[in-house]
Design a protein around this motif. Structure first.
Motif, PDB file in Angstrom:
ATOM      1  N   UNK A   1       0.826  -1.215   0.000  1.00 17.30           N
ATOM      2  CA  UNK A   1       0.000   0.000   0.000  1.00 17.30           C
ATOM      3  C   UNK A   1       0.861   1.266   0.000  1.00 17.30           C
ATOM      4  N   UNK A   2       2.012   1.181   0.672  1.00 16.85           N
ATOM      5  CA  UNK A   2       2.941   2.316   0.629  1.00 16.85           C
ATOM      6  C   UNK A   2       3.392   2.548  -0.808  1.00 16.85           C
ATOM      7  N   UNK A   3       3.720   1.449  -1.462  1.00 17.75           N
ATOM      8  CA  UNK A   3       4.131   1.535  -2.867  1.00 17.75           C
ATOM      9  C   UNK A   3       3.008   2.151  -3.714  1.00 17.75           C
ATOM     10  N   UNK A   4       1.793   1.675  -3.521  1.00 10.41           N
ATOM     11  CA  UNK A   4       0.659   2.181  -4.296  1.00 10.41           C
ATOM     12  C   UNK A   4       0.407   3.665  -4.010  1.00 10.41           C
ATOM     13  N   UNK A   5       0.557   4.044  -2.744  1.00  7.30           N
ATOM     14  CA  UNK A   5       0.333   5.452  -2.381  1.00  7.30           C
ATOM     15  C   UNK A   5       1.325   6.361  -3.105  1.00  7.30           C
ATOM     16  N   UNK A   6       2.590   5.945  -3.162  1.00  3.76           N
ATOM     17  CA  UNK A   6       3.584   6.792  -3.829  1.00  3.76           C
ATOM     18  C   UNK A   6       3.439   6.751  -5.358  1.00  3.76           C
ATOM     19  N   UNK A   7       2.963   5.637  -5.880  1.00  2.00           N
ATOM     20  CA  UNK A   7       2.683   5.607  -7.323  1.00  2.00           C
ATOM     21  C   UNK A   7       1.545   6.573  -7.651  1.00  2.00           C
ATOM     22  N   UNK A   8       0.535   6.577  -6.793  1.00  2.00           N
ATOM     23  CA  UNK A   8      -0.564   7.535  -7.002  1.00  2.00           C
ATOM     24  C   UNK A   8      -0.072   8.970  -6.834  1.00  2.00           C
ATOM     25  N   UNK A   9       0.830   9.137  -5.875  1.00  2.00           N
ATOM     26  CA  UNK A   9       1.404  10.471  -5.684  1.00  2.00           C
ATOM     27  C   UNK A   9       2.085  10.934  -6.965  1.00  2.00           C
ATOM     28  N   UNK A  10       2.851  10.042  -7.570  1.00  2.00           N
ATOM     29  CA  UNK A  10       3.574  10.405  -8.790  1.00  2.00           C
ATOM     30  C   UNK A  10       2.592  10.835  -9.884  1.00  2.00           C
TER      31      UNK A  10
END
Lengths: 82, 246
Positions: free
Chosen positions: B101-110
């Motif tokens: 989920x951390x990974x997904x959150x930062x991908x969404x951030x990008x």
């Protein structure tokens, strides 16, 4: 006011404060006083939990790979003041 | 009245102060960590290191990340990864899920960073984005966040044990971080999410209700039940730990 009546309103008491009658009960009842103190103490301790947990390095690697796979990443720009 | 009164204004002020402190701590920790990385790892982060170590304001790092500057995006990751990961881990109680989920959150951030207009603090904006990522994940999994039939009225089983002999088990002064984190892991998912959002992250009940699609009363009820459950759990965990030390 008895313990059951006091504890029925407990969420509201913790959240916004108690009435005079509830305060009176709190002063006279050790069980309810301990309960209120414990619940407030838990809430206070929770606020002190800092975000100190560290994700493993594979999380950033995964982000990099997915950005590359999706063609989103641009070349690193070494420029200006960097 | 003064014993119990807890003003919303104070809560908001505390939350903002905590965010400032956390942001500052995160920046310091990120710089410290990056400057002390081994040579192999440091190579990859060279530009990021420079971005942080040269004291570029976060606002400028954000602007450069918006333009697609990978190094500045990595710098943002370094600054905010602990907070996002901690949130994900505390909400899910599962390390692997929290990392995904951390990974997904930062991908969404990008993908979404260009839409950040600075109307709120960046950390607040990213935090809200991360909460939504976790909630979306939990909805897909079909985990109950909150029960719609919950009401503010506590039921009999929510009440404290009327155990007069338990007066020596008051918690004051006895909870440490490890105990609390462990007890939180044992909470039912719906209770845990509300507790994390309200008591740790400082969201108000109206914000939680909006995010989770439930009533404010429901959020209050779940929080109360979560605290009561934690109280029970902590009273068990503490003697167990004490016995283990003997």
């Amino acid at each position: 006011m008895n313990c059951a009546e006091f504890q029925r309103d407990l969420p509201l008491i913790i959240d916004t404060g108690g009435t005079e009658e509830q305060e009176d009960h709190l002063r006279s009842c050790e069980v309810c006083r301990d309960l209120v103190n414990d619940l407030r103490y838990i809430a206070e301790q929770a606020k002190l939990l800092i975000p100190m947990l560290e994700p493993s390095p594979k999380v950033w690697k995964g982000i990099e790979e997915k950005l590359k796979d999706q063609g989103l990443v641009k070349p690193v720009q070494v420029r200006r003041t960097l | 009245m003064s014993i119990l009164l807890q003003t919303e204004g104070l809560r908001v002020a505390n939350r903002k102060a905590a965010e400032d402190i956390q942001s500052s701590q995160a920046a310091t920790a990120a710089v410290t960590q990056l400057m002390s990385e081994p040579a192999g790892v440091a190579k990859r982060s060279l530009v990021t290191k420079k971005a942080l170590a040269t004291g570029i304001p976060e606002a400028e790092i954000i602007e450069r990340a918006k333009e697609g500057d990978g190094a500045c995006f990595e710098a943002l990751y370094s600054l905010h990864k602990r907070r996002v990961y901690s949130l994900c881990l505390r909400m899910t109680g599962n390390t692997a899920e929290a990392e995904d989920l951390t990974q997904e959150a930062f991908l969404q951030l990008y993908r979404k960073i260009a839409t950040f207009r600075g109307e709120s603090a960046f950390s607040t904006w990213l935090h809200r984005l991360s909460v939504n990522v976790v909630l979306m994940h939990l909805r897909k999994k079909g985990l109950p966040e909150v029960s719609l039939e919950e009401t503010l009225e506590p039921t009999e089983e929510d009440g404290p044990k009327k155990d007069i002999g338990a007066c020596d088990q008051v918690l004051a002064g006895s909870i440490d971080r490890v105990n609390l984190e462990r007890a939180m892991e044992s909470l039912p998912p719906g209770y845990r999410i509300i507790f994390v959002l309200h008591d740790i992250e400082g969201y108000e009940h109206n914000e939680i209700a909006e995010m989770m699609g439930c009533s404010i009363g429901n959020s209050k009820s779940q929080l109360h039940k979560a605290r009561m459950k934690l109280r029970d759990l902590l009273r068990v965990i503490r003697p167990m730990r004490a016995a283990g030390k003997k």
